[in-house]
Design a protein around this motif. Structure first.
Motif, short mmCIF file in Angstrom:
data_model
loop_
_atom_site.label_atom_id
_atom_site.label_comp_id
_atom_site.label_asym_id
_atom_site.label_seq_id
_atom_site.Cartn_x
_atom_site.Cartn_y
_atom_site.Cartn_z
N THR A 186 -11.59 -0.14 -5.98
CA THR A 186 -10.61 -0.09 -4.89
C THR A 186 -11.30 -0.21 -3.52
O THR A 186 -12.53 -0.17 -3.41
CB THR A 186 -9.80 1.23 -4.96
OG1 THR A 186 -8.69 1.14 -4.09
CG2 THR A 186 -10.66 2.42 -4.58
N THR A 187 -10.48 -0.36 -2.48
CA THR A 187 -10.99 -0.40 -1.11
C THR A 187 -10.59 0.88 -0.40
O THR A 187 -9.40 1.21 -0.32
CB THR A 187 -10.41 -1.62 -0.37
OG1 THR A 187 -10.87 -2.81 -1.02
CG2 THR A 187 -10.85 -1.64 1.09
N THR A 211 -3.97 -1.07 -0.45
CA THR A 211 -4.40 0.15 -1.15
C THR A 211 -3.89 1.43 -0.46
O THR A 211 -3.06 2.12 -1.00
CB THR A 211 -5.93 0.21 -1.28
OG1 THR A 211 -6.52 -0.01 0.00
CG2 THR A 211 -6.42 -0.85 -2.25
N LEU A 240 -6.92 4.24 -8.81
CA LEU A 240 -7.08 2.78 -8.73
C LEU A 240 -8.44 2.29 -9.21
O LEU A 240 -8.67 1.08 -9.27
CB LEU A 240 -6.87 2.32 -7.28
CG LEU A 240 -5.49 2.64 -6.69
CD1 LEU A 240 -5.45 2.33 -5.20
CD2 LEU A 240 -4.40 1.84 -7.41
N GLN A 272 -7.72 8.56 -4.76
CA GLN A 272 -7.50 7.11 -4.80
C GLN A 272 -8.36 6.43 -5.87
O GLN A 272 -7.88 5.56 -6.60
CB GLN A 272 -7.79 6.49 -3.42
CG GLN A 272 -7.42 5.00 -3.37
CD GLN A 272 -7.67 4.38 -2.01
OE1 GLN A 272 -7.56 5.05 -0.98
NE2 GLN A 272 -8.00 3.10 -1.99
N TYR A 285 0.81 -1.22 0.00
CA TYR A 285 0.00 0.00 0.00
C TYR A 285 0.84 1.27 0.00
O TYR A 285 0.39 2.32 -0.43
CB TYR A 285 -1.07 -0.02 1.07
CG TYR A 285 -0.71 0.25 2.52
CD1 TYR A 285 0.57 0.44 2.98
CD2 TYR A 285 -1.74 0.31 3.46
CE1 TYR A 285 0.83 0.68 4.31
CE2 TYR A 285 -1.49 0.55 4.79
CZ TYR A 285 -0.20 0.74 5.21
OH TYR A 285 0.06 0.98 6.52
N THR A 323 1.29 1.93 -3.56
CA THR A 323 0.00 2.31 -4.14
C THR A 323 -0.30 3.77 -3.82
O THR A 323 -0.75 4.53 -4.68
CB THR A 323 -1.10 1.40 -3.57
OG1 THR A 323 -0.70 0.05 -3.75
CG2 THR A 323 -2.41 1.63 -4.29
#
Lengths: 440, 440
Positions: free
Chosen positions: B223-224, B196, B219, B215, A12, A15
């Motif tokens: 994504t989460t 993430t 992504l 985010q 992460y 990310t």
């Protein structure tokens, strides 16, 4: 196998880097802080260890072809991020507690300042090293306190991952252990090494007497003979018959140690081996060591309990963003508000206040700016706890290697003298001194 | 830094080698056995892990100039032993349980046969790897059982030494975890990686909404989003407002999870995000996972508890001499008799007896000779547990690397099906099946 440490990282972090490079926040300057919210296991103090190791690993934290290929192939990051990582070297500043220093809840053990991009990706490596090594060091210090003047040896390598074992031997040495069984810790960190024989040595021979004789011939009468493979009383008698009354020592690795140690001492004295030392090594922890204080034991060897942190195998430290620049370049303190996991925003300067040489509090000055913290540093009855470990990417080499370990060991011995008496008790309790926050 | 693993060794092994080369016992052929006397922590079964790692480390177990210089300078061994170590390669035979296999008290997890000289010095390395990795795997299997069909991710790197973290991710994957946060485990062992964003991502931005928007842009909506930096209900509302009802998932990392998960599920459903998954990650262990079985949770992330073995950070295995040649070349079973630490002499062949596919006992045939063990291997309702890992120094390469991990994961899933129902309970108890010794 690459020597790079760059992938000792949680996905992460990359990310977030990837997304931050896209939205422009990657270049915001940030202050991350590594600290423990509490002292797990009811410890009365914690001991910082691992700092020197971390600095050496930071030196190897760069992304070579192998690392970049993996990140590309696995689609962890996009092409722009690969480009960024290709040239990555941490160019920020890290201040932190000296290795061997004590810490308490909230102590800013490490403060990492740089762009979000360069600082966010150090989270896992920094925590892995400091959480492990500090947990071992904290357990080691408690054992060292319990052992008093009797020598302690670390021999737990077999009960820890093969690399963590080396780090554990190093951390134990910093907190007062005199030696380790681990040869790699000797080579890499200058920790004195020790060890003579296992039960296999006795079992290899046709008799215990043969085994003892061969060991004495190889290592001299000052060696330590392991006497509990079969019957301890017979083992002791054989040991003295073979080596004479000048036998250096016997080791006992089983049984009810207070009883057995007394019996062996009596037997050795009766045989005239009154100078022969008794080393005990069976499942010791700080409580067992304390319980042997009145027993005729000359040295302790500690294994499992030390390398597993004596019930607290991780220090539970976290790495949190505490301040950052906003879009206009101004500094903002930030903190999360999650239940039981809140953090305290702002830069911090940390001091240990002392009264006649005894610690009275962990004083933490909190501020948005540096100037105020410099004023706080003038606090009269307090010792400043932070030192500069990395300045604009330049690593302080004196904290690395065997020399760094020796300095940490000396520093730990010195600051442990500042602990109030209540800190030395082994039972679970609150931290020995309070953490006090002041606005700088 | 040398890549040699030869000094990941306790000094006494080299001291014994030194003395054995002097008295001639170094060339006696020996059988060493690696096993657990008991299952610590009241575990009902153990899981073998680390075998493939050990074989790779064994490949690097040789003494180069750096290692020999250290041993000479520190006077660990004499010149004759340095000569012996200079040409050292393990040339013996190692049989063992397949990686991922279950084990019970007394199971001969590894059997090392060779001269005393070549086998005695592998003790620490073998134990370090298997004790650590098996402790993690055993905890991991319990969590996997508790999670049932819900996916589990390993994310404990920050709470373990930086190298042990990689091994822990590997061990967890073998026992049924689906992914890890640790990138190095992905590269080295082919474990799928995931992750993430952290709280720092939200704190970096001027608002939670800014962070979520960035985010999702980077992504995608699948994504989460981490929703507990400030207020969870607001976080969930913002997440769905930003990503829409196709949002992949939300992660909750704090609070009283059964209550919070139910509230979040209700809120997501009310907002129309009925397909949005809920991942929880706050201080989970096998008990917390079990307690969430009836909660609307879609996936678990486990950190600290997994990498520290959920209260049992080492498997407590030992490496003992169980048979050796005498001066005339005949074989002798040997065992120590120390209080609470006795061992069982003799070579062993191990089988799991089964009744309609369910394990009923760990059957261990004990013998001084090989022929008898071969007869025992013909046992009709039993599965032979040992395989050859090293034959006359040749390492089985199929057990190494990412392929070895995949095989171990599949093997573990298969043999776990053999466990009786009582083995699946989490409470402390005796081993799920008895260990039965027979004379072959």
């Amino acid at each position: 196998m690459s020597a790079s440490t760059a992938l000792l990282t949680d996905r992460y972090e990359l990310t977030m880097l990837d997304a931050a490079l896209r939205d422009g926040t990657a270049q915001r300057r940030c202050v991350f802080e590594l600290f423990a919210r509490r002292l797990p296991g009811g410890r009365r103090f914690g001991v910082v260890a691992g700092t020197g190791r971390l600095l050496s690993l930071l030196r190897e934290f760069c992304f070579g072809d192998d690392e970049l290929k993996f990140l590309r192939d696995e689609k962890v990051v996009d092409a722009a991020t690969v480009s960024f990582l290709e040239g990555y070297r941490f160019s920020g500043t890290i201040t932190g507690y000296r290795e061997g220093e004590l810490y308490f809840p909230g102590s800013p053990v490490l403060t990492v300042e740089g762009t979000f991009a360069e600082a966010v990706i150090l989270e896992t490596l920094a925590l892995s090293v400091l959480n492990h090594d500090s947990a071992i060091a904290t357990a080691g210090a408690r054992m060292s306190i319990a052992a008093g003047d009797r020598p302690l040896a670390e021999m737990g390598s077999r009960r820890a991952g093969e690399s963590s074992a080396v780090a554990a031997a190093r951390a134990a040495y910093i907190t007062g252990f005199g030696a380790t069984s681990n040869l790699e810790a000797g080579r890499r960190w200058g920790v004195p090494t020790m060890g003579t024989a296992a039960h296999a040595w006795t079992l290899l021979h046709d008799s215990e007497e043969d085994a003892f004789r061969a060991q004495v011939e190889a290592l001299g009468t000052d060696t330590t003979l392991l006497v509990d493979t079969y019957d301890i009383a017979e083992g002791v008698a054989t040991a003295v018959r073979v080596a004479g009354t000048a036998l250096g020592g016997v080791r006992i690795d089983s049984g009810d140690l207070p009883i057995v140690a007394a019996q062996v001492r009596e037997q050795l004295d009766a045989l005239g081996a009154s100078q022969t030392r008794i080393t005990v090594t069976s499942d010791l922890d700080e409580y067992a060591i304390a319980a042997l204080a009145a027993s005729p034991v000359d040295a302790y060897g500690v294994g499992t309990s030390l390398v597993t942190g004596s019930g607290t195998p991780t220090a539970g430290m976290v790495y949190k963003l505490v301040a950052r620049q906003d879009a206009a370049g101004g500094w903002v303190s930030v903190a999360k508000a999650s239940a039981d996991k809140s953090s305290k925003g702002g830069r911090k300067a940390a001091f240990r206040t002392l009264d006649a040489g005894t610690a009275t509090s962990e004083l933490i000055a909190v501020s948005d700016g540096f100037e105020q913290l410099e004023t706080a540093a003038a606090h009269p009855d307090a010792r400043a706890l932070q030192t500069q470990l990395v300045v604009e990417g330049e690593i302080d080499t004196t904290a690395e290697g065997a020399d760094g370990v020796a300095v940490a060991r000396a520093h730990h011995a010195r600051v442990r003298e500042e602990l109030p008496v209540r800190a030395l008790a082994l039972s679970r309790s609150d931290p020995a001194i309070p953490t006090v926050y002041i606005d700088a």
